[in-house]
Design a protein around this motif. Structure first.
Motif, PDB file in Angstrom:
ATOM      1  N   LEU A 124       0.824  -1.207   0.000  1.00 16.99           N
ATOM      2  CA  LEU A 124       0.000   0.000   0.000  1.00 16.99           C
ATOM      3  C   LEU A 124       0.859   1.257   0.000  1.00 16.99           C
ATOM      4  O   LEU A 124       0.525   2.248  -0.667  1.00 16.99           O
ATOM      5  N   ASP A 125       1.957   1.223   0.712  1.00 13.88           N
ATOM      6  CA  ASP A 125       2.834   2.391   0.768  1.00 13.88           C
ATOM      7  C   ASP A 125       3.560   2.601  -0.555  1.00 13.88           C
ATOM      8  O   ASP A 125       3.562   3.708  -1.108  1.00 13.88           O
ATOM      9  N   LEU A 126       4.170   1.542  -1.091  1.00  8.55           N
ATOM     10  CA  LEU A 126       4.968   1.675  -2.310  1.00  8.55           C
ATOM     11  C   LEU A 126       4.106   1.973  -3.535  1.00  8.55           C
ATOM     12  O   LEU A 126       4.347   2.931  -4.268  1.00  8.55           O
ATOM     13  N   VAL A 127       3.112   1.135  -3.775  1.00  5.97           N
ATOM     14  CA  VAL A 127       2.300   1.279  -4.986  1.00  5.97           C
ATOM     15  C   VAL A 127       1.186   2.302  -4.772  1.00  5.97           C
ATOM     16  O   VAL A 127       0.885   3.104  -5.657  1.00  5.97           O
ATOM     17  N   GLY A 128       0.601   2.293  -3.577  1.00  3.99           N
ATOM     18  CA  GLY A 128      -0.481   3.237  -3.299  1.00  3.99           C
ATOM     19  C   GLY A 128      -0.044   4.681  -3.411  1.00  3.99           C
ATOM     20  O   GLY A 128      -0.803   5.548  -3.859  1.00  3.99           O
ATOM     21  N   SER A 129       1.204   4.967  -3.026  1.00  3.31           N
ATOM     22  CA  SER A 129       1.686   6.347  -3.127  1.00  3.31           C
ATOM     23  C   SER A 129       1.796   6.785  -4.583  1.00  3.31           C
ATOM     24  O   SER A 129       1.552   7.956  -4.912  1.00  3.31           O
ATOM     25  N   VAL A 130       2.141   5.865  -5.477  1.00  2.98           N
ATOM     26  CA  VAL A 130       2.211   6.204  -6.909  1.00  2.98           C
ATOM     27  C   VAL A 130       0.809   6.385  -7.471  1.00  2.98           C
ATOM     28  O   VAL A 130       0.559   7.311  -8.259  1.00  2.98           O
ATOM     29  N   VAL A 131      -0.117   5.522  -7.058  1.00  2.47           N
ATOM     30  CA  VAL A 131      -1.517   5.679  -7.480  1.00  2.47           C
ATOM     31  C   VAL A 131      -2.038   7.054  -7.069  1.00  2.47           C
ATOM     32  O   VAL A 131      -2.657   7.773  -7.868  1.00  2.47           O
ATOM     33  N   GLU A 132      -1.785   7.437  -5.826  1.00  6.42           N
ATOM     34  CA  GLU A 132      -2.276   8.711  -5.302  1.00  6.42           C
ATOM     35  C   GLU A 132      -1.672   9.903  -6.041  1.00  6.42           C
ATOM     36  O   GLU A 132      -2.370  10.875  -6.355  1.00  6.42           O
ATOM     37  N   LYS A 133      -0.380   9.824  -6.332  1.00  6.08           N
ATOM     38  CA  LYS A 133       0.316  10.963  -6.928  1.00  6.08           C
ATOM     39  C   LYS A 133       0.317  10.945  -8.452  1.00  6.08           C
ATOM     40  O   LYS A 133       0.799  11.904  -9.064  1.00  6.08           O
ATOM     41  N   TRP A 134      -0.218   9.883  -9.082  1.00  7.84           N
ATOM     42  CA  TRP A 134      -0.123   9.774 -10.543  1.00  7.84           C
ATOM     43  C   TRP A 134      -0.665  11.000 -11.293  1.00  7.84           C
ATOM     44  O   TRP A 134      -0.044  11.443 -12.267  1.00  7.84           O
ATOM     45  N   PRO A 135      -1.795  11.582 -10.893  1.00  4.92           N
ATOM     46  CA  PRO A 135      -2.262  12.773 -11.622  1.00  4.92           C
ATOM     47  C   PRO A 135      -1.237  13.903 -11.639  1.00  4.92           C
ATOM     48  O   PRO A 135      -1.235  14.726 -12.565  1.00  4.92           O
ATOM     49  N   LYS A 136      -0.359  13.944 -10.634  1.00  2.00           N
ATOM     50  CA  LYS A 136       0.649  15.001 -10.571  1.00  2.00           C
ATOM     51  C   LYS A 136       1.960  14.590 -11.250  1.00  2.00           C
ATOM     52  O   LYS A 136       2.645  15.432 -11.839  1.00  2.00           O
ATOM     53  N   ILE A 137       2.321  13.314 -11.163  1.00  5.94           N
ATOM     54  CA  ILE A 137       3.642  12.904 -11.650  1.00  5.94           C
ATOM     55  C   ILE A 137       3.603  12.175 -12.979  1.00  5.94           C
ATOM     56  O   ILE A 137       4.640  12.024 -13.631  1.00  5.94           O
ATOM     57  N   GLY A 138       2.428  11.731 -13.404  1.00  5.53           N
ATOM     58  CA  GLY A 138       2.340  10.930 -14.628  1.00  5.53           C
ATOM     59  C   GLY A 138       2.898  11.638 -15.843  1.00  5.53           C
ATOM     60  O   GLY A 138       3.680  11.075 -16.616  1.00  5.53           O
ATOM     61  N   ASN A 139       2.506  12.899 -16.033  1.00  4.74           N
ATOM     62  CA  ASN A 139       2.993  13.645 -17.200  1.00  4.74           C
ATOM     63  C   ASN A 139       4.497  13.841 -17.140  1.00  4.74           C
ATOM     64  O   ASN A 139       5.178  13.819 -18.171  1.00  4.74           O
ATOM     65  N   GLY A 140       5.023  14.049 -15.931  1.00  2.58           N
ATOM     66  CA  GLY A 140       6.460  14.242 -15.801  1.00  2.58           C
ATOM     67  C   GLY A 140       7.248  12.987 -16.100  1.00  2.58           C
ATOM     68  O   GLY A 140       8.349  13.054 -16.650  1.00  2.58           O
ATOM     69  N   LEU A 141       6.696  11.823 -15.746  1.00  4.66           N
ATOM     70  CA  LEU A 141       7.402  10.572 -15.971  1.00  4.66           C
ATOM     71  C   LEU A 141       7.326  10.128 -17.425  1.00  4.66           C
ATOM     72  O   LEU A 141       8.253   9.481 -17.934  1.00  4.66           O
ATOM     73  N   PHE A 152       8.710  18.140  -6.327  1.00  2.00           N
ATOM     74  CA  PHE A 152       8.805  17.489  -5.023  1.00  2.00           C
ATOM     75  C   PHE A 152       8.184  16.103  -5.082  1.00  2.00           C
ATOM     76  O   PHE A 152       8.771  15.131  -4.573  1.00  2.00           O
ATOM     77  N   ASP A 153       7.019  15.978  -5.716  1.00  2.10           N
ATOM     78  CA  ASP A 153       6.367  14.674  -5.829  1.00  2.10           C
ATOM     79  C   ASP A 153       7.192  13.729  -6.699  1.00  2.10           C
ATOM     80  O   ASP A 153       7.295  12.534  -6.401  1.00  2.10           O
ATOM     81  N   LEU A 154       7.781  14.245  -7.766  1.00  2.00           N
ATOM     82  CA  LEU A 154       8.631  13.418  -8.617  1.00  2.00           C
ATOM     83  C   LEU A 154       9.871  12.951  -7.863  1.00  2.00           C
ATOM     84  O   LEU A 154      10.324  11.816  -8.026  1.00  2.00           O
ATOM     85  N   ALA A 155      10.412  13.843  -7.028  1.00  3.64           N
ATOM     86  CA  ALA A 155      11.595  13.472  -6.244  1.00  3.64           C
ATOM     87  C   ALA A 155      11.260  12.364  -5.254  1.00  3.64           C
ATOM     88  O   ALA A 155      12.062  11.432  -5.040  1.00  3.64           O
ATOM     89  N   ARG A 156      10.092  12.419  -4.644  1.00  6.29           N
ATOM     90  CA  ARG A 156       9.673  11.371  -3.705  1.00  6.29           C
ATOM     91  C   ARG A 156       9.512  10.043  -4.434  1.00  6.29           C
ATOM     92  O   ARG A 156       9.899   8.987  -3.919  1.00  6.29           O
ATOM     93  N   ALA A 199      11.579   1.653 -11.276  1.00  8.15           N
ATOM     94  CA  ALA A 199      10.655   2.647 -11.839  1.00  8.15           C
ATOM     95  C   ALA A 199       9.534   1.989 -12.622  1.00  8.15           C
ATOM     96  O   ALA A 199       8.350   2.292 -12.415  1.00  8.15           O
ATOM     97  N   ILE A 200       9.900   1.103 -13.540  1.00 13.69           N
ATOM     98  CA  ILE A 200       8.879   0.504 -14.407  1.00 13.69           C
ATOM     99  C   ILE A 200       7.867  -0.333 -13.622  1.00 13.69           C
ATOM    100  O   ILE A 200       6.648  -0.183 -13.834  1.00 13.69           O
ATOM    101  N   PRO A 201       8.272  -1.226 -12.702  1.00 13.60           N
ATOM    102  CA  PRO A 201       7.242  -1.975 -11.972  1.00 13.60           C
ATOM    103  C   PRO A 201       6.336  -1.085 -11.131  1.00 13.60           C
ATOM    104  O   PRO A 201       5.127  -1.356 -11.027  1.00 13.60           O
ATOM    105  N   LEU A 202       6.857  -0.030 -10.537  1.00  7.03           N
ATOM    106  CA  LEU A 202       6.006   0.857  -9.749  1.00  7.03           C
ATOM    107  C   LEU A 202       4.979   1.555 -10.635  1.00  7.03           C
ATOM    108  O   LEU A 202       3.796   1.672 -10.273  1.00  7.03           O
ATOM    109  N   VAL A 203       5.413   2.017 -11.794  1.00  9.09           N
ATOM    110  CA  VAL A 203       4.495   2.693 -12.715  1.00  9.09           C
ATOM    111  C   VAL A 203       3.458   1.718 -13.260  1.00  9.09           C
ATOM    112  O   VAL A 203       2.259   2.020 -13.315  1.00  9.09           O
TER     113      VAL A 203
END
Length: 482
Positions: A124-141, A152-156, A199-203
């Protein structure tokens, strides 16, 4: 010819998903755009054919489309109006083990995490944090390195993403969670000890919960058809059967975008590239490849684990340790006797893929780049290992080694379906260290293939970002977002 006269504002060479995306974006901004394709059909790896027996439809290259469903650009296009329909299975990924159990990923983050018991909170911590932040970091990744308001979110995200997946896996205690992570990490096509392999498995895990791992109803070619028909509907032009060997044969244009990898670009005559840029392209490295097999089946695959019988994608590799050893073997230039196998079974969810009561399946294993070793028996043995009786259901087979794949699509150099190694030194600087990376040494000429960031996968973002660069630099159009 009148000086400075142009027949088109932009010409795109290559009609894979990135070439199509680039062409569409440029046309959306009112430019005259010609899309050229050497084959008799558009789509590149988005192809569906009756490879085994009549009535059985098989995806030739790309088969499962988590990144197409999640693509920030493709999601903006009305492709459903042009026949595109994604189908998501009940279970997106299943990962069986020799003891008959299986890990799984479905749309529910909490249900997926709960199966891991002691590792529930870690998932939940590893994958859930990416799910939560995806709207903010998806375009950057899904693009080149650039300034963003969400640094800051991308750095985390980067704190975990830049780790070797072998190190990330130590946070899990259960073999079930570790095995699942290893299976998804193989999409790196690298040893699991390499930097940034997390990176790839988390995304991809996050996007399984957000958008799923769907197949396309009727086959992957339907996605190419939808993109092409939408492009035509807004006034674009497509010419198929145009084999380009000499750039002097291109019609005049203000901008030219190449949906090609460095090997094909370097082969073009009259390319006018600087010696330094050609040197950079020659240094580009392709990665490990795949050996692919398609089956026509009398029955569904009889997996021992029930979760696998409901999954669109099945990862066959058993434990983390077994998968890691296999990927290290491939990186050393050796075929693996007990290979990791990625398997898709689309006919369980799309009845248009096979005659009534029959089924299709698609699988590949990793091999060294350029290997022509026949891996069919080893792949089938791996499926049989987790689905006793599988071989008895086979009524038709079609195989493709690395040479076959490259012959089908020259961008798959040596059978590399990612169009280049996804190592940390080529992650954001592919195909050359330039800013933006889509630029060549010739003004107005750009690379828009999967050899540019964000790399392989059917998402169109390489084409989108290359076209966006051309809009800004050649046509003075600046667009925000994505």
């Amino acid at each position: 010819m009148e000086k400075n006269r142009t027949d088109y504002d932009a010409v795109i060479v290559g009609a894979g998903p990135n070439g199509l995306s680039a062409a569409i974006l440029l046309r959306q901004y009112g430019l005259s755009v010609l899309l050229l394709e050497a084959k008799d059909k558009i789509g590149g790896g988005l192809a569906t054919e009756s490879l085994t027996l009549p009535g059985f439809l098989h995806d030739v290259a790309s088969a499962v489309h988590p990144m197409a469903a999640a693509s920030p650009y493709l999601q903006t296009l009305p492709l459903n109006e042009y026949g595109l329909e994604f189908i998501n299975p009940d279970i997106h990924i299943a990962h069986p083990f020799e003891n008959g159990s299986a890990a799984f990923v479905n749309s529910s983050l909490t249900e997926t995490a709960h199966q891991f018991g002691i590792d529930e909170d870690i998932y939940l911590d590893l994958v859930g944090s990416v799910v939560e932040k995806w709207p903010k970091i998806g375009n950057g990744l899904l693009g080149p390195l650039r300034m963003t308001s969400h640094l800051f979110d991308l750095a985390r995200f980067g704190r975990n993403a830049l780790l070797p997946v072998s190190l990330l896996a130590r946070r899990f205690h259960s073999s079930k969670a570790r095995g699942l992570l290893a299976g998804v990490a193989t999409h790196n096509f690298q040893p699991l000890e390499n930097l940034a392999t997390s990176a790839i498995p988390l995304v991809m895990l996050a996007n399984a919960h957000l958008k799923g791992w769907p197949v396309v109803k009727g086959g992957s070619a339907k996605l190419a058809e939808a993109l092409g028909n939408y492009f035509l509907s807004i006034g674009g032009q497509i010419e198929i059967g145009f084999t380009l060997s000499d750039l002097a044969l291109l019609p005049p244009a203000k901008a030219v975008l190449f949906d090609l990898t460095p090997a094909q670009i370097l082969s073009l005559k009259n390319n006018r590239f600087s010696g330094f840029y050609r040197w950079q392209l020659r240094r580009y490295r392709y990665g490990p490849a795949v050996y692919k097999i398609d089956w026509a089946l009398e029955n569904p695959i009889p997996f021992t684990a029930p979760e696998c019988r409901r999954a669109g994608t099945v990862h066959l590799g058993n434990t983390f340790e077994e998968i890691a050893a296999g990927e290290k073997c491939i990186a050393a230039g050796k075929e693996n006797d007990n290979p990791f196998v990625l398997l898709s079974q689309p006919s369980l969810f799309d009845i248009s893929r096979s005659p009534a009561g029959k089924h299709t399946a698609y699988a590949y294993c990793h091999v060294p780049n350029g290997s022509v070793q026949n891996m069919a028996a080893r792949i089938e043995n791996q499926v049989e290992r987790f689905a006793p009786g599988f071989k008895k259901s086979i009524i038709g087979t079609h195989t493709m080694n690395t040479a076959d794949l490259e012959n089908f699509n020259p961008n798959l150099v040596g059978g590399d379906i990612n169009s280049g190694r996804i190592s940390i030194d080529q992650l954001f600087t592919r195909p050359a260290f330039r800013f933006p990376p889509y630029n060549t040494s010739v003004k107005g000429w750009y690379v828009c293939s999967a050899a540019t960031p964000p790399g392989g996968g059917v998402h169109g973002m390489c084409g989108y970002h290359a076209a966006r660069t051309a809009l800004r630099e050649v046509f003075g159009v600046k667009i925000s977002g994505h």
